[in-house]
Design a protein around this motif. Structure first.
Motif, PDB file in Angstrom:
ATOM      1  N   PHE A   1       0.831  -1.198   0.000  1.00  0.00           N
ATOM      2  CA  PHE A   1       0.000   0.000   0.000  1.00  0.00           C
ATOM      3  C   PHE A   1       0.862   1.242   0.000  1.00  0.00           C
ATOM      4  CE2 PHE A   1      -3.626  -2.408   0.298  1.00  0.00           C
ATOM      5  CZ  PHE A   1      -3.687  -3.196   1.427  1.00  0.00           C
ATOM      6  N   GLY A   2       1.922   1.174   0.820  1.00  0.00           N
ATOM      7  CA  GLY A   2       2.813   2.321   0.912  1.00  0.00           C
ATOM      8  C   GLY A   2       3.459   2.646  -0.419  1.00  0.00           C
TER       9      GLY A   2
ATOM     10  N   LEU B   1       2.298   1.988  -3.308  1.00  0.00           N
ATOM     11  CA  LEU B   1       1.262   2.554  -4.173  1.00  0.00           C
ATOM     12  C   LEU B   1       1.080   4.039  -3.922  1.00  0.00           C
ATOM     13  CD1 LEU B   1      -0.985   2.030  -6.258  1.00  0.00           C
ATOM     14  CD2 LEU B   1      -2.531   1.722  -4.342  1.00  0.00           C
ATOM     15  N   ILE B   2       0.915   4.397  -2.662  1.00  0.00           N
ATOM     16  CA  ILE B   2       0.715   5.807  -2.328  1.00  0.00           C
ATOM     17  C   ILE B   2       1.902   6.620  -2.804  1.00  0.00           C
ATOM     18  CG2 ILE B   2       0.414   7.447  -0.443  1.00  0.00           C
ATOM     19  CD1 ILE B   2      -1.982   5.767  -0.865  1.00  0.00           C
TER      20      ILE B   2
ATOM     21  N   LEU C   1       1.811   7.109  -6.547  1.00  0.00           N
ATOM     22  CA  LEU C   1       0.733   7.999  -6.959  1.00  0.00           C
ATOM     23  C   LEU C   1       1.055   9.447  -6.638  1.00  0.00           C
ATOM     24  CD1 LEU C   1      -2.493   6.009  -6.098  1.00  0.00           C
ATOM     25  CD2 LEU C   1      -1.462   6.411  -8.315  1.00  0.00           C
ATOM     26  N   LEU C   2       1.783   9.648  -5.550  1.00  0.00           N
ATOM     27  CA  LEU C   2       2.073  11.020  -5.182  1.00  0.00           C
ATOM     28  C   LEU C   2       3.277  11.572  -5.930  1.00  0.00           C
ATOM     29  CD1 LEU C   2       1.407  11.029  -1.343  1.00  0.00           C
ATOM     30  CD2 LEU C   2      -0.028  11.876  -3.179  1.00  0.00           C
TER      31      LEU C   2
END
Lengths: 316, 255, 293
Positions: C270-271, C273-274, C277-278
């Motif tokens: 998840f990390g 991914l974030i 995306l950022l």
């Protein structure tokens, strides 16, 4: 002026109706006419209404697909429960704390992610909702995966009703104002809105923060009725449940969100003994609604005073 | 002071120069046209001015302030409004609401006031409605105030877009192909309307247009853009007879 | 040092599985700009088909994989036709929501029909052997997974580069309307894309069954998400990106659980991914194409 008198009479009438509705149910509860079973479902219904109406503000009115709403519910639930059980605050303080904490989470999550568009935003919110859950699972202060149990049952019908009325009132008043129009313009055409002077990031964050706050409020009320909260309660399935309500009701209709929340609560209760069938049914509802009636039940129409007036007039 | 002054503006996309060495100036109340063949970069210039794109180089000075790096809503607040080549109305909203949104940047009550429904809120809403109706009346759209924007006929949608842009009370109004899809009659009406709003609202107007009758009819000065560069600038008669301009449009020399 | 190489081997096998699943995500996104939420669950169905092929039909593992691939290719085509095609002209949000619905439908239908418990792949399907190479113990299942995956990826590359279908897929993902004008059947091409992507996911599903010995109806969720992150990491819509992303995610995960805290193993995905995306949403190999105003 004539209109001022009409406005005041309407206001008093509506307030009276609200009081009557409250009292009727309260009477049923106090005299135990409404059994435990009904009371539990009534509680779930109110919590679901708050969740659906608040998610609708983000997904429906602002057009930002957020898939992590349960995460905000978790933040609110844990904040309130910690405040009442470990710090001896009264419920009111817990509720306020829940709202503020969840709003803060909404802000912290919203500011970086609301730059993303469409699918990317959806996935990011999903991931962040899960990160909240996993983080809670690994914090010893809140007993990790076991969660906090033995929470006093402080949530009463009065609190629930009040919270529902507050949520709906805030959202409706917000939408029917210039700020609401600004929010909707973000959904309609973000670039055009920017060029007409709307700071779209500010309004996306505003909707996110307010929506998150009310999700937190719902979480707090939940925790103080159902004795236990654990990270697993606030997983993607929960976010999905709320999404189904909003989609079914109509993205962009508060009335729709309320009706759908009630309907889904009833359906969940009826399908209690068959959890897989419930999920299959929800999945089918989602798919069928999206393909055949993407505007949901109400589209973006509301049951406004005008429509009620027309229905009333037509019946006479 | 010069209303808008653009100096040495450059913008390229992935190595392809869309706008190169663009120099431009415009005074208060002027009516200037920007013309050129398709793909010349005219809309890109508009997007650069209104902050949709950031230039690679150059400055855009509006009323003494450099707009480069400012967000679009800030640029709008400073007094530039625009319409779009492909109409961008708020389709699911009513005609009136479309214009009301343009009035939002000067909203006369706070968020809290809206939530609690203070007297300031009711008065403010009244004011916004009056203002919005005023701008709709200019274009005879007030009768259709509750119509959904998407249900309007094409010509009225274009007028609504202009009305909405006007409601932001700009000093400079930028129109991107306002006559697109119009017949000669409608174009004529549009010409009169443009002149009228310029007088009535004391605006400067910058427009992109392909319809030469409109351009020659209303513009006081014209810039011609081809392959991202200015190839001519001057009065309508000068531009009309400019060889380079004719070549750019027709692709060959006329004898 | 030996342990590091051991981890690398594990990482490559895991990465191969992620890469196969990621390819399906990226191909579908490239062609119709949809995040196929249900893709991970197609992988799960593939695993189950493989399982039943081995246990009920008594086939060997290779046939089981082919059978799974064929059935899931069909499943992919059906899902596209029934659930996604009607929404092709609707908003992206509508398609995304529908995809979520399909995903949950697959999961809970499976639970309803087969039960929620995990199933164990029998030993007979794939007898695990260890090879000793230069002091390293490499399991034949690692070899199986890695080699099969590479073969499939090579086949995919061939299809995309040299066949008419592949060219059609590239054309449609670049410009839908132009492709139609060139006489390409967009519908058929999209169906093909789903078929191929689903087949690859099915293969991955069987590999998971072989590698971890167990399968369960919800096994598509977490690997599906990680494979999605892999696809985004490489640049969503870019096929080599999905392959690279898959291996990176596999190696990253093995390293984290090997040397770090396995509790946070999932959170790492998840990390990542974030972070992507950022920082760079278009991924490692992606280009940024802005919206035309």
């Amino acid at each position: 002026m004539q209109t001022k008198k009409i406005k005041w009479t309407r206001f008093l009438l509506e307030t009276a109706l609200l009081v009557v509705l409250f009292s009727l149910v309260q009477y049923g509860i106090s005299t135990r006419m409404l059994s435990q079973y009904y009371q539990i479902n009534l509680t779930s219904m109110c919590i679901n209404i708050i969740l659906a109406v608040s998610l609708n503000l983000i997904n429906g009115f602002t057009g930002q697909l957020s898939l992590g709403h349960a995460g905000f519910m978790a933040v609110g639930a844990y904040t309130a429960v910690i405040m009442t059980t470990k710090m001896d605050y009264p419920l009111l303080a817990g509720l306020v704390g829940a709202f503020l904490a969840a709003s803060a989470a909404g802000f912290v999550i919203g500011v970086p992610t609301l730059r993303l568009k469409g699918d990317y935003l959806a996935i990011a919110t999903l991931a962040l909702g899960e990160i909240i859950r996993v983080t809670l699972q690994n914090i010893d202060y809140v007993n990790g995966p076991a969660g906090i149990s033995g929470i006093p049952k402080l949530t009463t019908w009065a609190w629930l009703y009040g919270a529902v009325v507050l949520t709906i009132l805030v959202v409706v008043n917000l939408i029917n104002s210039s700020y609401g129009r600004a929010i909707i313009s973000v959904r309609e055409d973000e670039i055009a809105a920017e060029l007409m002077g709307i700071n779209t990031t500010k309004y996306k964050v505003m909707a996110f923060v307010i929506g998150a706050g009310f999700a937190g409020l719902a979480g707090a009320l939940y925790g103080h009725y159902f004795y236990i909260i654990k990270p697993e309660t606030f997983n993607f399935m929960k976010s999905f449940d709320i999404l189904v309500m909003v989609v079914l009701g109509g993205l962009g209709s508060t009335t729709g969100a309320v009706i759908a929340a009630i309907f889904i609560t009833v359906l969940t209760a009826a399908l209690q003994p068959f959890p897989e069938i419930r999920m299959i049914l929800y999945a089918l509802i989602l798919i069928i609604v999206m393909i055949y009636r993407p505007q949901g039940l109400m589209g973006n129409k509301e049951l406004s005073r005008q429509t009620l007036g027309r229905i009333w007039g037509a019946r006479r | 002071m010069t209303l808008l002054s653009i100096n040495k503006l450059y913008k390229s996309f992935g190595g392809l120069g869309a706008v190169m060495n663009f120099n431009f100036h415009m005074e208060q109340h002027e009516l200037v046209g920007l013309i050129g063949p398709n793909g010349a970069g005219k809309t890109t210039v508009f997007n650069l001015i209104t902050g949709v794109y950031k230039p690679d180089q150059g400055e855009i000075i509006f009323q003494g302030q450099d707009l480069v790096g400012m967000s679009s809503y800030n640029i709008c607040a400073r007094g530039i409004a625009r319409t779009f080549q492909n109409i961008r109305l708020f389709n699911e909203l009513s005609v009136l609401d479309n214009v009301k949104i343009a009035c939002h940047k000067d909203v006369p009550y706070s968020l809290l006031g809206a939530l609690v429904r203070t007297p300031a809120f009711f008065k403010g809403e009244e004011r916004i409605e009056q203002q919005a109706l005023k701008y709709l009346e200019v274009f005879n759209l007030d009768i259709k105030r509750d119509e959904l924007a998407k249900n309007l006929p094409y010509g009225e949608q274009r007028r609504l877009e202009i009305s909405r842009a006007l409601a932001t009370r700009p000093k400079l109004l930028i129109l991107d192909e306002p006559a697109a899809g119009m017949n000669p009659q409608e174009t004529n009406q549009l010409m009169q309307m443009i002149e009228m709003i310029r007088q009535e609202f004391g605006l400067a107007i910058l427009l992109i247009e392909h319809d030469m009758s409109l351009v020659m009819g209303v513009c006081e000065r014209i810039y011609v853009l081809d392959y991202g560069q200015i190839i001519a600038e001057g009065l309508p008669q000068e531009i009309r007879n400019n060889k380079q301009v004719i070549e750019a449009y027709l692709g060959e020399e006329l004898n | 040092m030996q342990e590091l190489i051991q981890q690398l081997v594990n990482g490559l096998s895991l990465g191969a599985i992620y890469a196969l699943i990621a390819l399906g995500y990226t191909m579908v996104y490239g062609i119709i700009k949809l995040i196929n939420f249900a893709h991970g669950d197609v992988m799960m169905v593939g695993g189950f088909v493989g399982f039943f092929s081995v246990t009920l039909l008594g086939t060997n593992i290779a046939v089981a994989m082919l059978l799974a691939m064929a059935i899931c290719a069909l499943l992919g085509i059906i899902i596209e036709k029934v659930a996604y095609r009607p929404l092709r002209n609707s908003s992206r949000i509508a398609s995304l929501i529908t995809a979520i619905g399909v995903s949950l439908l697959l999961e809970y239908l499976t639970i309803f029909l087969i039960g929620p418990n995990q199933k164990v792949f029998p030993e007979t399907a794939f007898t695990v052997k260890a090879y000793n190479i230069g002091g390293l113990s490499i399991l034949n299942k690692d070899v199986f997974v890695f080699v099969s995956a590479v073969i499939l990826m090579l086949v995919l590359q061939y299809i995309i580069k040299y066949t008419k279908t592949g060219k059609a897929m590239r054309a449609v993902s670049l410009d839908n309307e132009a492709a139609i004008l060139m006489g390409i059947s967009v519908d058929k091409t999209i169906s093909m894309t789903f078929a191929i992507g689903s087949a690859l996911a099915a293969a991955a599903g069987v590999m998971v069954g072989v590698y971890y010995s167990t399968i369960n109806p919800l096994m598509g969720i977490v690997p599906g998400l990680k494979a999605f992150v892999a696809a985004v990491l490489g640049g969503i819509g870019i096929i080599p990106g999905a392959m690279v992303g898959g291996f990176v995610m596999g190696l990253l995960e093995t390293m984290v659980s090997g040397y770090g805290n396995s509790l946070y193993r999932d959170a790492v995905s998840f990390g990542v991914l974030i972070l992507i995306l950022l920082v760079k949403p278009t991924g490692l190999f992606g280009k940024d194409t802005g919206e035309k105003v």
